[in-house]
Enzyme design. Sequence first.
Site, PDB file in Angstrom:
ATOM      1  N   LYS A 225      -7.348 -14.132   7.269  1.00  0.00           N
ATOM      2  CA  LYS A 225      -7.193 -14.435   8.698  1.00  0.00           C
ATOM      3  C   LYS A 225      -8.518 -14.837   9.351  1.00  0.00           C
ATOM      4  O   LYS A 225      -9.598 -14.574   8.827  1.00  0.00           O
ATOM      5  CB  LYS A 225      -6.539 -13.259   9.411  1.00  0.00           C
ATOM      6  CG  LYS A 225      -5.050 -13.149   9.023  1.00  0.00           C
ATOM      7  CD  LYS A 225      -4.216 -12.308   9.933  1.00  0.00           C
ATOM      8  CE  LYS A 225      -2.758 -12.402   9.492  1.00  0.00           C
ATOM      9  NZ  LYS A 225      -1.873 -11.512  10.221  1.00  0.00           N
ATOM     10  N   ARG A 259       0.401  -7.096   3.192  1.00  0.00           N
ATOM     11  CA  ARG A 259       0.870  -8.475   2.988  1.00  0.00           C
ATOM     12  C   ARG A 259      -0.340  -9.328   2.601  1.00  0.00           C
ATOM     13  O   ARG A 259      -1.341  -9.340   3.310  1.00  0.00           O
ATOM     14  CB  ARG A 259       1.498  -8.964   4.301  1.00  0.00           C
ATOM     15  CG  ARG A 259       2.160 -10.304   4.243  1.00  0.00           C
ATOM     16  CD  ARG A 259       2.833 -10.627   5.580  1.00  0.00           C
ATOM     17  NE  ARG A 259       3.488 -11.924   5.527  1.00  0.00           N
ATOM     18  CZ  ARG A 259       2.883 -13.071   5.743  1.00  0.00           C
ATOM     19  NH1 ARG A 259       1.593 -13.099   6.048  1.00  0.00           N
ATOM     20  NH2 ARG A 259       3.557 -14.216   5.673  1.00  0.00           N
TER      21      ARG A 259
HETATM   22  C1  9MG Z   1       4.316 -13.726   8.848  1.00  0.00           C
HETATM   23  N1  9MG Z   1       3.083 -13.000   9.081  1.00  0.00           N
HETATM   24  C2  9MG Z   1       1.824 -13.526   9.200  1.00  0.00           C
HETATM   25  N2  9MG Z   1       0.928 -12.545   9.413  1.00  0.00           N
HETATM   26  C3  9MG Z   1       1.631 -11.384   9.422  1.00  0.00           C
HETATM   27  C4  9MG Z   1       1.289 -10.032   9.618  1.00  0.00           C
HETATM   28  O1  9MG Z   1       0.043  -9.667   9.879  1.00  0.00           O
HETATM   29  N3  9MG Z   1       2.265  -9.102   9.560  1.00  0.00           N
HETATM   30  C5  9MG Z   1       3.556  -9.461   9.330  1.00  0.00           C
HETATM   31  N4  9MG Z   1       4.477  -8.489   9.298  1.00  0.00           N
HETATM   32  N5  9MG Z   1       3.944 -10.731   9.151  1.00  0.00           N
HETATM   33  C6  9MG Z   1       2.994 -11.661   9.203  1.00  0.00           C
END
Ligand code: 9MG
Length: 282
Positions: A225, A259
């Site tokens: 990010k 994730r």
């Molecule tokens: C789809 N998506 C992109 N970033 C995310 C994040 O930080 N959390 C979740 N649950 N979905 C995300």
Amino acid sequence: MTRINKLTCGARTLDLSAPVVMGILNVTPDSFSDGGRFTERDAALRQAEQMLADGAAIIDVGGESTRPGAAAVSEQEELGRVVPIVEALTTELDALVSVDTSTAAVIRESAAAGAGLINDVRALRRPGALEAAASSGLPVCLMHMQGEPGNMQNNPIYEDVTTEVVDFLRERVAACEAVGISRERLLVDPGFGFAKNMTHNLVLMNEMAALRALELPVLIGVSRKSLFGKVLGREVHERLPGSLAAAVMCVERGAMIVRAHDVKETVDVVRFAHAVRMSHKE
Ligand code: 9MG
């Protein structure tokens, strides 16, 4: 506090006795090098197969980019991108598939195609999403975000970011319970990078243990990010070390699902952080 160790995800069960990694599979047109639905499907299957081999417990399929400024996608287009891939991953790889969507029809049709989890960055605030999720019978991850992906980074303002995130998630949990989605089906996510500036993200990560008050499993996404661009001055392809450090800090503070794009590396650091957390003097 009761800890949820198992999550029923449709026909599959997710073991949450230790933190797990959710692999990211974007099925937006720019995700694979060449066009054509057959090639896309094949490439998606190969990428998911590699992530499972690398230790992913869940594959998160998304057909709508949530990057700031990303173009909106019609319901028909999102259905066409996501549902065939969900079907292929569940039938051909027997994968536990989560669907990154906010759209009621995509929730319904993905559930029918074998999805095991709904991951909604809008926390079921789009019209019909609460009802679609309720009738799907699937668990749902509710994420915090102010505004929409298109405008969320336009000067987000908080008095106390952590308290406001927890309050928002508490309100969305109540909205879910009101339509019959029980707490056993819910996960929460602070939404790193969504409507938060660099300081908001850092403070929220530092104070993340506050989410324990909700007594629900916590999912986090930090992978590659822009936070790592801001704090470390790194381009997207240079953000793996920052992403891994943040994953460790979140697991230390209680995250149970991470994730990530780089599954193999993330699995290692998550396992190591968990081993340290669970260690006791002999
Ligand atoms: C789809 N998506 C992109 N970033 C995310 C994040 O930080 N959390 C979740 N649950 N979905 C995300």
